[in-house]
Design an enzyme around this catalytic site. Structure first.
Site, PDB file in Angstrom:
ATOM      1  N   ASP A  60       5.524  10.004  10.502  1.00  0.00           N
ATOM      2  CA  ASP A  60       5.845  11.294   9.880  1.00  0.00           C
ATOM      3  C   ASP A  60       4.969  11.505   8.648  1.00  0.00           C
ATOM      4  OD1 ASP A  60       7.359   9.190   8.661  1.00  0.00           O
ATOM      5  OD2 ASP A  60       8.567  10.686   7.612  1.00  0.00           O
ATOM      6  N   GLU A  66      10.101   8.092   7.311  1.00  0.00           N
ATOM      7  CA  GLU A  66       9.886   7.347   6.068  1.00  0.00           C
ATOM      8  C   GLU A  66       9.894   8.284   4.884  1.00  0.00           C
ATOM      9  OE1 GLU A  66       8.084   5.139   2.775  1.00  0.00           O
ATOM     10  OE2 GLU A  66       7.340   6.986   3.632  1.00  0.00           O
TER      11      GLU A  66
END
Ligand SMILES: [Zn+2]
Length: 380
Positions: free
Chosen positions: A72, A135
């Site tokens: 991400d 994250e």
């Protein structure tokens, strides 16, 4: 993707072209899974809540090295980009795009490092990748849940290397061997509302809160420790929200953030906060959220192998560091020794995030050297 997996550039570009802003995956992990399957990995796609995660392992024996990271990215932001944030354009030897350094570039370097290592012969032990799509977000259904799944399925590694951008000026200059902990607290002091002209009939919570805050910042929390800088308490907000000039309010609130080293824990700091507030206020609420405890991976096989691989490949003697914010390494540290090493982080989260292609390739060489050294029995 097609082509030579020992070069990280193609995979890095394919990953950047997936618009995987947390918690959207946008096909990024399928791209990665395809590359890993070509190298012979058994790939497990693990979706928890809204978050796509991936665990892939090659081999079943020890030593088991796990590379960890995230697909991400943070949004491209409002600032003007010279390049398309999801175009993966190459200009003057630089690869542009959101995630180029944090951290799709490093994930491509993991794969290229493994591919190079495999090209030199059969691996010894096993290699795995722990990849989350969460994250940069709440980090609830990401690395923590994957680690629980790994434990339940016999996949906890001997050592783990996180590919977050750790270097400050040139590739190889910094290994992170720990991180500070972080916690947030909100203190609400209750008093008794009243007329400002008749304070004897009221109990002013603003006065009490002021004394609490003065006590909290009166002295440093510590002077640092062997591997950590001093802990820091920062008041981030003081709120009363009182529109009237002649009213003593009923309550006053303050928020703070503490970045703490290995001389404290979230629990010890919570107890200290509670005791300090109680000295100046009889009625109060204390709400604490511990984002992460501090951790430290002192010298040992993992750090020594990494250090040797960096020095040999990049010609730089890395500094061991524990600065910066938190990362998912704080979760991994509960299970096995973990260190972090990745690209130069100068443009992470900025407009025009970019990485020199040469640096990307050099990172892949360093990861490969780590694998070669472990296979040669020099560590782990
Ligand atoms: Zn990152």
């Amino acid at each position: 993707m097609s082509g030579d997996l020992t070069d990280p550039l193609g995979l890095a570009q394919d990953l950047i072209r997936c618009r995987s802003v947390t918690p959207t995956d946008a096909g990024a992990q399928a791209v990665l899974a395809g590359a890993l399957e070509r190298l012979g990995f058994a790939v497990h796609r693990l979706r928890f809540g809204d978050v796509d995660n991936l665990f892939a392992r090659l081999g079943s024996g020890g030593p088991h090295l796990c590379f960890a990271g995230h697909t991400d990215v943070v949004p491209e932001g409002k600032a003007e980009w010279r390049a398309d944030p999801f175009g993966a354009e190459l200009r003057d030897g630089l690869l542009y795009g959101r995630g180029a350094c944090d951290m799709k570039g490093a994930i491509a370097a993991f794969v290229a490092g493994v591919a190079g290592h495999l090209a030199s012969g059969a691996p010894r032990g096993s290699i795995s990748l722990l990849i989350t799509g969460d994250e940069e977000g709440p980090a609830v259904d990401g690395t923590v849940r994957v680690l629980e799944w790994m434990a339940a399925n016999g996949h906890i590694p001997d050592v783990c290397l996180v590919g977050e951008p750790t270097c400050s000026a040139r590739l190889g200059d910094t290994i992170k061997i720990g991180r500070r902990g972080s916690m947030n607290a909100v203190i609400t002091v209750h008093g008794t509302q009243g007329h400002a002209a008749y304070p004897q009939r009221a109990d002013n919570p603003v006065h009490r809160l002021t004394r609490v805050l003065a006590a909290l910042i009166a002295a440093p929390l510590d002077a640092g420790s062997e591997w950590f800088e001093p802990s820091s308490l920062q008041l981030t907000s003081v709120d009363v929200g009182n529109p009237a000039v002649n009213v003593i309010p009923a309550a006053a609130r303050a928020a703070l953030n503490i970045r703490f080293n290995d001389r404290h824990s979230g629990e010890s700091l919570t107890a200290w906060l509670r005791a300090t507030v109680a000295q100046h206020a009889e009625r109060f609420d204390l709400d604490v959220a511990i984002s992460g405890e501090s951790f430290l991976t002192p010298s040992g096989p993992l750090v020594n192998t990494l250090r040797g691989a960096i020095t040999r490949t990049a010609g730089v003697e890395p500094r061991l560091d524990t600065g910066g914010g938190t990362s998912d390494a704080r979760f991994i540290a509960r299970w096995c020794p973990v260190a972090e090493f990745g690209l130069v982080g100068a443009t992470m989260h900025q407009a025009d995030e970019r990485v020199p292609v040469a640096e990307l390739r050099q990172l892949a060489s360093i990861y490969r050297a780590v694998l070669d050294d472990i296979a040669a029995g020099q560590a782990a």
